[in-house]
Design a protein around this motif. Sequence first.
Motif, PDB file in Angstrom:
ATOM      1  N   ALA A   1       0.827  -1.203   0.000  1.00 19.99           N
ATOM      2  CA  ALA A   1       0.000   0.000   0.000  1.00 19.99           C
ATOM      3  C   ALA A   1       0.862   1.253   0.000  1.00 19.99           C
ATOM      4  CB  ALA A   1      -0.923  -0.001   1.209  1.00 19.99           C
ATOM      5  N   SER A   2       0.237   2.370  -0.387  1.00 21.45           N
ATOM      6  CA  SER A   2       0.974   3.625  -0.504  1.00 21.45           C
ATOM      7  C   SER A   2       1.646   4.021   0.810  1.00 21.45           C
ATOM      8  CB  SER A   2       0.042   4.746  -0.973  1.00 21.45           C
ATOM      9  OG  SER A   2      -1.034   4.919  -0.061  1.00 21.45           O
ATOM     10  N   GLY A   3       0.965   3.770   1.933  1.00 21.27           N
ATOM     11  CA  GLY A   3       1.524   4.137   3.219  1.00 21.27           C
ATOM     12  C   GLY A   3       2.676   3.265   3.658  1.00 21.27           C
ATOM     13  N   SER A   4       2.889   2.141   2.937  1.00 19.46           N
ATOM     14  CA  SER A   4       3.971   1.217   3.284  1.00 19.46           C
ATOM     15  C   SER A   4       5.100   1.242   2.270  1.00 19.46           C
ATOM     16  CB  SER A   4       3.410  -0.210   3.395  1.00 19.46           C
ATOM     17  OG  SER A   4       2.402  -0.285   4.377  1.00 19.46           O
ATOM     18  N   GLY A   5       5.066   2.217   1.366  1.00 25.37           N
ATOM     19  CA  GLY A   5       6.150   2.350   0.397  1.00 25.37           C
ATOM     20  C   GLY A   5       5.824   1.861  -0.993  1.00 25.37           C
ATOM     21  N   GLY A   6       4.535   1.766  -1.320  1.00 20.93           N
ATOM     22  CA  GLY A   6       4.146   1.322  -2.652  1.00 20.93           C
ATOM     23  C   GLY A   6       4.714   2.206  -3.748  1.00 20.93           C
ATOM     24  N   GLY A   7       4.954   1.613  -4.901  1.00 22.29           N
ATOM     25  CA  GLY A   7       5.514   2.358  -6.023  1.00 22.29           C
ATOM     26  C   GLY A   7       6.489   1.502  -6.788  1.00 22.29           C
ATOM     27  N   ALA A   8       7.665   2.048  -7.115  1.00 23.99           N
ATOM     28  CA  ALA A   8       8.675   1.316  -7.878  1.00 23.99           C
ATOM     29  C   ALA A   8      10.052   1.901  -7.609  1.00 23.99           C
ATOM     30  CB  ALA A   8       8.370   1.379  -9.369  1.00 23.99           C
ATOM     31  N   SER A   9      11.072   1.047  -7.751  1.00 23.43           N
ATOM     32  CA  SER A   9      12.463   1.452  -7.553  1.00 23.43           C
ATOM     33  C   SER A   9      13.312   0.897  -8.675  1.00 23.43           C
ATOM     34  CB  SER A   9      12.983   0.934  -6.200  1.00 23.43           C
ATOM     35  OG  SER A   9      12.166   1.363  -5.126  1.00 23.43           O
ATOM     36  N   ALA A  10      14.577   1.323  -8.717  1.00 23.48           N
ATOM     37  CA  ALA A  10      15.485   0.901  -9.772  1.00 23.48           C
ATOM     38  C   ALA A  10      16.856   0.578  -9.206  1.00 23.48           C
ATOM     39  CB  ALA A  10      15.606   1.995 -10.829  1.00 23.48           C
ATOM     40  N   ILE A  11      17.545  -0.332  -9.900  1.00 26.30           N
ATOM     41  CA  ILE A  11      18.941  -0.661  -9.604  1.00 26.30           C
ATOM     42  C   ILE A  11      19.735  -0.419 -10.879  1.00 26.30           C
ATOM     43  CG2 ILE A  11      20.581  -2.440  -8.878  1.00 26.30           C
ATOM     44  CD1 ILE A  11      18.265  -3.889  -7.523  1.00 26.30           C
ATOM     45  N   ARG A  12      20.877   0.300 -10.747  1.00 24.02           N
ATOM     46  CA  ARG A  12      21.714   0.581 -11.908  1.00 24.02           C
ATOM     47  C   ARG A  12      22.957  -0.326 -11.876  1.00 24.02           C
ATOM     48  NH1 ARG A  12      21.831   6.006 -11.979  1.00 24.02           N
ATOM     49  NH2 ARG A  12      20.739   6.350 -13.943  1.00 24.02           N
ATOM     50  N   PHE A  13      23.313  -0.850 -13.068  1.00 26.30           N
ATOM     51  CA  PHE A  13      24.477  -1.723 -13.230  1.00 26.30           C
ATOM     52  C   PHE A  13      25.431  -1.114 -14.263  1.00 26.30           C
ATOM     53  CE2 PHE A  13      20.821  -4.257 -12.095  1.00 26.30           C
ATOM     54  CZ  PHE A  13      21.288  -5.197 -11.176  1.00 26.30           C
ATOM     55  N   ASP A  14      26.737  -1.333 -14.071  1.00 28.53           N
ATOM     56  CA  ASP A  14      27.683  -0.913 -15.099  1.00 28.53           C
ATOM     57  C   ASP A  14      27.869  -2.032 -16.120  1.00 28.53           C
ATOM     58  OD1 ASP A  14      29.487  -2.785 -14.029  1.00 28.53           O
ATOM     59  OD2 ASP A  14      30.732  -1.281 -13.041  1.00 28.53           O
ATOM     60  N   SER A  15      28.778  -1.849 -17.069  1.00 30.19           N
ATOM     61  CA  SER A  15      28.928  -2.809 -18.164  1.00 30.19           C
ATOM     62  C   SER A  15      29.386  -4.183 -17.694  1.00 30.19           C
ATOM     63  CB  SER A  15      29.915  -2.262 -19.199  1.00 30.19           C
ATOM     64  OG  SER A  15      31.185  -2.022 -18.611  1.00 30.19           O
ATOM     65  N   ALA A  16      30.012  -4.252 -16.506  1.00 25.26           N
ATOM     66  CA  ALA A  16      30.464  -5.527 -15.959  1.00 25.26           C
ATOM     67  C   ALA A  16      29.406  -6.185 -15.082  1.00 25.26           C
ATOM     68  CB  ALA A  16      31.746  -5.314 -15.153  1.00 25.26           C
ATOM     69  N   GLY A  17      28.263  -5.515 -14.903  1.00 23.28           N
ATOM     70  CA  GLY A  17      27.215  -6.064 -14.060  1.00 23.28           C
ATOM     71  C   GLY A  17      27.333  -5.694 -12.601  1.00 23.28           C
ATOM     72  N   THR A  18      28.262  -4.802 -12.275  1.00 22.64           N
ATOM     73  CA  THR A  18      28.407  -4.343 -10.890  1.00 22.64           C
ATOM     74  C   THR A  18      27.317  -3.333 -10.563  1.00 22.64           C
ATOM     75  OG1 THR A  18      30.802  -4.634 -11.011  1.00 22.64           O
ATOM     76  CG2 THR A  18      29.963  -3.213  -9.255  1.00 22.64           C
ATOM     77  N   VAL A  19      26.684  -3.483  -9.390  1.00 20.79           N
ATOM     78  CA  VAL A  19      25.658  -2.532  -8.964  1.00 20.79           C
ATOM     79  C   VAL A  19      26.329  -1.206  -8.621  1.00 20.79           C
ATOM     80  CG1 VAL A  19      23.873  -2.029  -7.265  1.00 20.79           C
ATOM     81  CG2 VAL A  19      24.150  -4.368  -8.106  1.00 20.79           C
ATOM     82  N   THR A  20      25.839  -0.129  -9.230  1.00 18.09           N
ATOM     83  CA  THR A  20      26.442   1.193  -8.999  1.00 18.09           C
ATOM     84  C   THR A  20      25.482   2.189  -8.353  1.00 18.09           C
ATOM     85  OG1 THR A  20      25.836   1.951 -11.223  1.00 18.09           O
ATOM     86  CG2 THR A  20      27.993   0.897 -10.957  1.00 18.09           C
ATOM     87  N   GLY A  21      24.211   1.824  -8.220  1.00 20.15           N
ATOM     88  CA  GLY A  21      23.265   2.746  -7.602  1.00 20.15           C
ATOM     89  C   GLY A  21      21.878   2.158  -7.515  1.00 20.15           C
ATOM     90  N   SER A  22      21.037   2.782  -6.701  1.00 28.15           N
ATOM     91  CA  SER A  22      19.646   2.375  -6.554  1.00 28.15           C
ATOM     92  C   SER A  22      18.855   3.571  -6.048  1.00 28.15           C
ATOM     93  CB  SER A  22      19.520   1.197  -5.585  1.00 28.15           C
ATOM     94  OG  SER A  22      18.193   0.722  -5.529  1.00 28.15           O
ATOM     95  N   TYR A  23      17.592   3.662  -6.450  1.00 31.94           N
ATOM     96  CA  TYR A  23      16.806   4.852  -6.127  1.00 31.94           C
ATOM     97  C   TYR A  23      15.321   4.586  -6.405  1.00 31.94           C
ATOM     98  CZ  TYR A  23      17.839   5.006 -11.114  1.00 31.94           C
ATOM     99  OH  TYR A  23      18.008   4.656 -12.417  1.00 31.94           O
ATOM    100  N   ARG A  24      14.485   5.477  -5.911  1.00 36.85           N
ATOM    101  CA  ARG A  24      13.034   5.412  -6.087  1.00 36.85           C
ATOM    102  C   ARG A  24      12.642   6.110  -7.388  1.00 36.85           C
ATOM    103  NH1 ARG A  24       8.324   3.040  -3.800  1.00 36.85           N
ATOM    104  NH2 ARG A  24       9.698   2.666  -2.016  1.00 36.85           N
ATOM    105  N   VAL A  25      11.680   5.494  -8.143  1.00 33.49           N
ATOM    106  CA  VAL A  25      11.179   6.135  -9.365  1.00 33.49           C
ATOM    107  C   VAL A  25       9.680   6.425  -9.296  1.00 33.49           C
ATOM    108  CG1 VAL A  25      12.976   5.101 -10.794  1.00 33.49           C
ATOM    109  CG2 VAL A  25      10.765   3.932 -10.577  1.00 33.49           C
TER     110      VAL A  25
END
Length: 388
Positions: free
Chosen positions: A101-125
């Motif tokens: 639910a919206s009050g519990s953090g509903g929505g969507a997020s993202a994870i960014r990867f570089d060309s080697a597949g290493t995680v470089t960031g994450s954030y709410r969209v």
Amino acid sequence: MERRNFLRTAVIGSSAAAFGGTLWRGAASAAPAQPATGPYGALQAANSDGILLPAGFTSRVVARSGQTVSGSSYAWHSAPDGGATFTDGTGWIYVSNSEVASGSGGGASAIRFDSAGTVTGSYRVLSGTNNNCAGGRTPWNTWLSCEEVTRGAVYETDPWGVNAAVQRPAMGRFKHEAAAADPDHGYVYLTEDETDGRFYRFRPATWGDLSSGTLQVLVAGTATSGPVTWTTVPDPDGTPTQTRYQVSGAKVFNGGEGCFYAAGICWFTSKGDNRVWAYDAAASSISLVYDDSLVTSGTAPLTGVDNVTRSVSGDLYVAEDGGNLEICLITPQSTVSPFLRVSGQSASEITGPAFSPDGTRLYFSSQRGTSGSSSGGITYEVKGPFRG
């Protein structure tokens, strides 16, 4: 909304429709898929992540609900659900919904990867929305996040988190599940997660702009294959009459779930009767790709059908909500087999399967993980010799 790489992705979409379409159309018109040994062989013993994979494949955890994603300061959302990937320079982005639910953090997020597949960031969209279950990517590189609630809405979001998300009411207000853009014919297909749900398509007034257009519903008899027609939904807002009841003769699908378009066909699933469907857009016809009740030998390998995606080889990967917590593989030759199984998480469901843009990695989530709670979600990556 940012329209980066619009022309390039439109060309790619047209090329994809030309590749493999004939093979799948032949399979779709044949008998539903039957169990067989998969192209990667038998599942091996569970690895350290508790995942059973074919030989040569490996897995890793890329995010856990409530924990900071590596390479970022962002805590991953609860109940990860539908997802998709987007090219980001030499790397890529994986976007995932949060089915709370919206009050519990509903929505969507993202994870960014570089060309080697290493995680470089994450954030709410996307924030402040309710029970965002599945959705779909667009050819102009946005993510359609769908609310699975009565009179739920579709939100068009920016995977880079730069532009604010925009609600798209013209796409209908109903219990949305998934969306699949068809750049070859100019539609977005939509599933509805109701026991008497319908299958819709939306034609934007201008392709690439979802602010206005026409919502239609599939009309057919009770048959599981054959030609269909489409009728305009008089009131996409769904009040006072809900959209699924506005058109007489609209075909009922028992619990619409995943939806994915490629090679001229929109594949979609209905969980209530464990079916995978194919809509041939050029022929305007439907057929059954899989039905667990029509398995003629042994135990049906795929039950609780849910999210679906497609590899570059044309194989469908269908996630289970229940069953053995597997992602099963359906080939264009109409065979079905387990590709992976998650062990020790029987109170969860598999969600969000999506391949990296180069087709070498598969992302998915166990929505409730080992705890059985929405706060215990785990998002994985599988890497290995996927056939091209």
